[in-house]
Design a protein around this motif. Structure first.
Motif, mmCIF file in Angstrom:
data_model
loop_
_atom_site.group_PDB
_atom_site.id
_atom_site.type_symbol
_atom_site.label_atom_id
_atom_site.label_comp_id
_atom_site.label_asym_id
_atom_site.label_seq_id
_atom_site.Cartn_x
_atom_site.Cartn_y
_atom_site.Cartn_z
ATOM 1 N N ARG A 23 -10.428 -12.245 3.467
ATOM 2 C CA ARG A 23 -10.315 -10.526 3.701
ATOM 3 C C ARG A 23 -9.336 -10.037 2.591
ATOM 4 O O ARG A 23 -9.449 -9.112 1.785
ATOM 5 C CB ARG A 23 -10.109 -10.273 4.840
ATOM 6 N N VAL A 24 -7.983 -10.922 2.549
ATOM 7 C CA VAL A 24 -6.800 -10.348 1.806
ATOM 8 C C VAL A 24 -7.160 -10.781 0.460
ATOM 9 O O VAL A 24 -6.959 -9.600 -0.458
ATOM 10 C CB VAL A 24 -5.356 -11.226 2.390
ATOM 11 N N VAL B 68 6.101 -2.617 3.263
ATOM 12 C CA VAL B 68 4.936 -1.988 3.626
ATOM 13 C C VAL B 68 5.070 -1.216 5.073
ATOM 14 O O VAL B 68 4.769 0.019 5.162
ATOM 15 C CB VAL B 68 3.910 -3.033 4.343
ATOM 16 N N ARG B 69 6.092 -1.727 5.908
ATOM 17 C CA ARG B 69 6.404 -0.814 7.015
ATOM 18 C C ARG B 69 6.892 0.477 6.785
ATOM 19 O O ARG B 69 6.797 1.597 7.200
ATOM 20 C CB ARG B 69 7.546 -1.451 8.007
ATOM 21 N N VAL B 70 7.799 0.649 5.685
ATOM 22 C CA VAL B 70 8.628 1.660 5.383
ATOM 23 C C VAL B 70 7.511 2.528 4.613
ATOM 24 O O VAL B 70 7.243 3.798 4.870
ATOM 25 C CB VAL B 70 9.665 1.341 4.236
ATOM 26 N N LEU B 71 6.678 2.140 3.851
ATOM 27 C CA LEU B 71 5.422 2.729 3.408
ATOM 28 C C LEU B 71 4.636 3.457 4.331
ATOM 29 O O LEU B 71 4.384 4.628 4.376
ATOM 30 C CB LEU B 71 4.483 1.993 2.470
ATOM 31 N N VAL B 72 4.500 2.992 5.293
ATOM 32 C CA VAL B 72 3.514 3.528 6.608
ATOM 33 C C VAL B 72 4.254 4.531 7.094
ATOM 34 O O VAL B 72 3.716 5.737 7.348
ATOM 35 C CB VAL B 72 3.011 2.265 7.407
ATOM 36 N N HIS B 73 5.509 4.270 7.418
ATOM 37 C CA HIS B 73 6.426 5.242 8.160
ATOM 38 C C HIS B 73 6.571 6.489 7.444
ATOM 39 O O HIS B 73 6.367 7.479 8.008
ATOM 40 C CB HIS B 73 7.879 4.627 8.488
ATOM 41 N N ARG B 74 6.809 6.263 6.014
ATOM 42 C CA ARG B 74 7.030 7.599 5.053
ATOM 43 C C ARG B 74 5.926 8.220 5.121
ATOM 44 O O ARG B 74 5.788 9.403 5.218
ATOM 45 C CB ARG B 74 7.499 7.069 4.072
ATOM 46 N N GLY B 75 4.487 7.332 5.026
ATOM 47 C CA GLY B 75 3.407 8.152 5.112
ATOM 48 C C GLY B 75 3.074 9.187 6.223
ATOM 49 O O GLY B 75 2.603 10.125 6.124
ATOM 50 N N ARG C 202 1.335 -7.575 7.916
ATOM 51 C CA ARG C 202 1.344 -8.953 7.208
ATOM 52 C C ARG C 202 0.265 -8.940 5.931
ATOM 53 O O ARG C 202 0.380 -9.477 4.968
ATOM 54 C CB ARG C 202 1.413 -10.171 8.033
ATOM 55 N N GLU C 203 -0.893 -8.365 6.291
ATOM 56 C CA GLU C 203 -2.022 -8.417 5.607
ATOM 57 C C GLU C 203 -1.878 -7.454 4.590
ATOM 58 O O GLU C 203 -2.163 -7.709 3.439
ATOM 59 C CB GLU C 203 -3.324 -8.319 6.558
ATOM 60 N N ILE C 204 -1.417 -6.546 5.032
ATOM 61 C CA ILE C 204 -1.178 -5.331 3.967
ATOM 62 C C ILE C 204 -0.300 -5.805 2.836
ATOM 63 O O ILE C 204 -0.463 -5.594 1.667
ATOM 64 C CB ILE C 204 -0.804 -4.197 4.540
ATOM 65 N N ALA C 205 0.853 -6.375 3.393
ATOM 66 C CA ALA C 205 1.857 -6.978 2.281
ATOM 67 C C ALA C 205 1.021 -7.885 1.541
ATOM 68 O O ALA C 205 1.645 -7.758 0.084
ATOM 69 C CB ALA C 205 3.029 -7.665 3.165
ATOM 70 N N ALA C 206 0.408 -8.824 1.795
ATOM 71 C CA ALA C 206 -0.243 -9.663 1.157
ATOM 72 C C ALA C 206 -1.245 -9.004 0.159
ATOM 73 O O ALA C 206 -1.476 -9.386 -1.042
ATOM 74 C CB ALA C 206 -1.058 -10.973 1.644
ATOM 75 N N VAL C 207 -2.021 -8.044 0.594
ATOM 76 C CA VAL C 207 -2.884 -7.243 -0.503
ATOM 77 C C VAL C 207 -2.361 -6.529 -1.508
ATOM 78 O O VAL C 207 -2.531 -6.442 -2.482
ATOM 79 C CB VAL C 207 -3.826 -6.366 0.629
ATOM 80 N N ALA D 45 -1.714 2.206 1.855
ATOM 81 C CA ALA D 45 -1.194 1.352 3.172
ATOM 82 C C ALA D 45 -1.590 2.095 4.472
ATOM 83 O O ALA D 45 -1.807 1.522 5.405
ATOM 84 C CB ALA D 45 0.515 1.653 3.191
ATOM 85 N N LEU D 46 -1.653 3.398 4.375
ATOM 86 C CA LEU D 46 -2.199 3.818 5.523
ATOM 87 C C LEU D 46 -3.739 3.640 5.937
ATOM 88 O O LEU D 46 -3.979 3.442 7.092
ATOM 89 C CB LEU D 46 -1.940 5.542 5.614
ATOM 90 N N VAL D 47 -4.466 3.698 4.818
ATOM 91 C CA VAL D 47 -5.770 3.514 4.910
ATOM 92 C C VAL D 47 -5.933 2.061 5.333
ATOM 93 O O VAL D 47 -6.891 1.704 6.272
ATOM 94 C CB VAL D 47 -6.540 3.674 3.508
ATOM 95 N N LEU D 48 -5.310 0.991 4.760
ATOM 96 C CA LEU D 48 -5.460 -0.567 5.246
ATOM 97 C C LEU D 48 -4.886 -0.433 6.524
ATOM 98 O O LEU D 48 -5.761 -1.548 7.276
ATOM 99 C CB LEU D 48 -4.507 -1.265 4.375
#
Lengths: 195, 146
Positions: A88-89, A179-186, A166-171, A154-157
């Protein structure tokens, strides 16, 4: 900056890709790729739809992704012997690359409102509730559509594909912290728009 | 040492794990701020997975089948995009099978087919129908039997 994925991952167990049997079957018999296709077609299409905001463009991208994946499957097997990947990744990495290539080719980003891409029919709850909730949802979609690409993806994933950080980071080729910061800021941007 | 942004991001991440996994909510002081929680819940209900039309899915399936049966068609294709070296994640646990996740709603050619029952989505659907009354009708997606 945020701590690399390598350090965060060091204490984690050995990965197991639930798709490995299906991938191996498809490697032996490419006709068996259909099982992987059926499992992931909606996920890839959804990602493409949220990114392109156009059903035809999303279909084109989905087609491109699965054809590429089918052709490249032997290569994936070679890489996967390190036991640090999942199908999937890998598939979503192909999707992201295809999307980036398409944007480079067309030299434009989608301008259409996100809700115009989603062909939704009606259920029938209370009409007053419909109007109120629809208005809020429309504002949420508008806020999400205006996010920078990496935050929106990041939000969509995270929400649509229900991937782990972890998966999003790999993608996305980023650290988990990033990625955590991207999602948080989003989320914070959307909250601000809705506030 | 983590910055405040990173700590907030970690807190948000833990909250989303519980929210998306339908796990019990813990102490309030571990929660992100209320507006952010509300945004997360709203996004959870509005960002739903879409399914392509049945016609498209079957057409692509047929094309893949043809491609798969063509001699030599599945040799590695360097033009397939960047294939990934995952060495940076050695020892990593990437969980693609997440049994704790509840089933999500799907949009199948215009209707939520299964999963969560969401009043707000129902409202969105009605709203979209009203707005799109003049638009061409969406193809109906027939769900295949399991």
């Amino acid at each position: 900056m945020f701590g690399g994925g390598r350090e965060e991952a060091s204490a984690r167990p050995i990965p197991y890709d639930a798709d490995r049997p299906a991938v191996e079957a498809a490697r032996r018999d490419p006709g068996a790729f259909d099982a992987l296709y059926r499992k992931y077609v909606a996920q890839v299409y959804s990602f493409a739809l949220y990114e392109t905001r156009d059903q035809h463009a999303a279909e084109d991208l989905t087609e491109q992704v699965f054809l590429s994946a089918l052709r490249a499957l032997p290569k994936f097997r070679e890489r996967s012997e390190d036991a640090d990947s999942t199908f999937r990744v890998w598939l979503f990495r192909i999707a992201r690359n295809a999307l980036a290539n398409e944007r480079r080719r067309s030299r434009r980003h989608p301008q259409a409102p996100l809700d115009d891409a989603l062909e939704l029919a009606a259920l029938t709850p209370d009409p007053a509730e419909q109007v109120a909730s629809a208005e809020i949802a429309g504002r949420a979609w508008a806020a999400i559509a205006e996010l920078p690409d990496d935050r929106r993806q990041a939000l969509v994933l995270r929400f649509v594909e229900e991937m782990s950080t972890r998966e999003i980071a790999a993608v996305m080729g980023r650290s988990e912290g990033a990625v955590r910061v991207l999602v948080h800021r989003g989320l914070r941007s959307v909250a601000r728009r809705l506030g | 040492m983590m910055s405040r942004h990173e700590r907030d991001a970690e807190r948000t991440d833990r909250y989303l794990e519980r929210l998306l996994g339908s796990l019990p909510v813990t102490l309030a002081d571990e929660e992100p701020a209320l507006p952010l929680r509300e945004a997360a819940r709203l996004i959870q209900h509005t960002l739903v997975r879409s399914h392509p039309s049945f016609r498209f899915e079957e057409r692509l399936a047929a094309r893949l089948e043809k491609e798969a049966r063509a001699p030599g068609s599945t040799r590695p294709d360097d033009a397939a995009g960047q294939l990934i070296a995952f060495h940076a994640l050695a020892g990593d646990q990437i969980r693609s099978d997440r049994p704790e996740r509840r089933a999500r709603g799907y949009l199948l050619g215009g209707a939520i087919a299964s999963g969560v029952s969401i009043a707000s989505i129902a409202g969105v659907l009605a709203w979209r129908r009203a707005r799109a009354a003049a638009a061409s009708p969406a193809s109906l997606r027939v769900e295949r039997p399991a």
